[in-house]
Scaffold this active site. Sequence first.
Site, short mmCIF file in Angstrom:
data_model
loop_
_atom_site.label_atom_id
_atom_site.label_comp_id
_atom_site.label_asym_id
_atom_site.label_seq_id
_atom_site.Cartn_x
_atom_site.Cartn_y
_atom_site.Cartn_z
N LYS A 1 -0.19 -115.06 -59.72
CA LYS A 1 -1.01 -115.26 -58.51
C LYS A 1 -1.78 -113.99 -58.16
CE LYS A 1 1.13 -119.03 -55.94
NZ LYS A 1 1.55 -119.43 -54.60
N ASP B 1 0.83 -125.47 -51.74
CA ASP B 1 1.94 -126.22 -51.15
C ASP B 1 2.48 -125.53 -49.91
OD1 ASP B 1 2.82 -128.42 -53.39
OD2 ASP B 1 2.02 -126.60 -54.31
N SER C 1 -2.02 -121.60 -57.08
CA SER C 1 -0.80 -122.33 -56.75
C SER C 1 0.24 -122.28 -57.85
CB SER C 1 -1.17 -123.80 -56.47
OG SER C 1 -0.02 -124.58 -56.28
N ASP D 1 -2.59 -120.13 -51.04
CA ASP D 1 -1.55 -120.90 -51.69
C ASP D 1 -1.81 -122.38 -51.36
OD1 ASP D 1 1.08 -121.59 -52.79
OD2 ASP D 1 1.68 -121.81 -50.71
N GLU E 1 5.32 -129.98 -50.29
CA GLU E 1 5.60 -129.36 -51.58
C GLU E 1 5.48 -130.48 -52.61
OE1 GLU E 1 6.37 -126.22 -52.50
OE2 GLU E 1 6.34 -125.37 -50.47
N ASN F 1 6.85 -116.12 -53.33
CA ASN F 1 6.00 -115.98 -54.51
C ASN F 1 4.55 -115.70 -54.15
OD1 ASN F 1 5.83 -118.69 -53.55
ND2 ASN F 1 4.96 -119.34 -55.50
#
Length: 279
Positions: free
Chosen positions: A213, A81, A168, A79, A88, A239
Site C-alpha cells: 500500500k 473496506d 486496498s 483504503d 469488509e 495495514n
Amino acid sequence: MNLVLQGPQASQDSLDQLASLAQPARTVRIGEHALRCEDVPFSAELKERIDAAAFAAKVDACFIEAGRTLADFALVAMDMDSTLITIECIDEIADMQGLKPQVAEITEAAMRGELDFAASLTRRVVLLEGLDASALQRVYDERLRISMGGEAMLQAVQAAGLKTLLVSGGFTFFTDRLKERLSLDFTHANVLEVADGKLTGRVLGGIVDAEEKMRTVQRVCAQLGIDPQQAIVMGDGANDLKMMGIAGLSVAFRAKPVVRAQASVALNFSGLDGLLAIL
C-alpha cells in the site's frame, strides 16, 4: 493551530462548550454542525483533554495547522473496506459460504494489527475455495455501500483538481467497479483466482499488504510528479499505517485505536466529507 469541531448530531451548545476548553482567539461557524477555533494555544495536554471530551460528546476534534486547504494537496489515497465503503468485502463473501464469523474474527484481528496481514488474508481466502464466483456480484449489488459522505468528499476533491487513488487489501472485483462508478483515477488491489466459475481459494500475484500500500502511494505520487507530503491518505486498519505515515495529512476514519493514535486527524462520527470542514 486551529481546531475543527464537527459531528452530524452535534448541537451548537456542545460545540461551544468544547470550544471554550480550547481558549481560541476566535471561533468561526463553518456549518450547522461544525465550528472552527482559530489560534488555539496547542499543547499535548490540551489535545488529550479535548479529544476525550469530544469523543464523549460524539464530536470529532481535529487540530490542523492554520491556513491548510485542499489546494496544498494533489492526491487523495483511500483504503476501501470499512473506509470508502461500509463493509469488509471478504467477510461478506465468506457469509455466502456460511463462514462469516470465522473470517470476520481473523479480519478484525488483522485490522487491529495483531496478525500479519498477508498471512491472515491467505488464511481467509483459502476458506472461500469452491464458492461460485457469482457471489462476488451479489456482495457488490446487495451489500456494498459507500460510506457516509464519501461521494460528496470525492466530488469536492475532484472539483478541486486532486487525483484519487483507491488502494486496498481487498479485491480488484470491487475496486474496478468503484473506479468506474466514482470516476477514480487509480486503483490497486488483490486478484482472486477463479477457475471454472469458482473461487480457487488463492490470490494471484503478490498480496497488497501494508508495504505494498505504501509503495503504491509512492508510485502514484512519482507518476504525478508530486511529493507524498502532497497526499492525503485515509484508512481505518493497521495495514494502512505505513501509507498514512508518508502522507502530508493522514485521516483515520472510524478507525481502530492504534490507527487513531497515529493519524493526523480522526473522523469517528462525521462522514468522509468531514475532511472538507478540516481543510
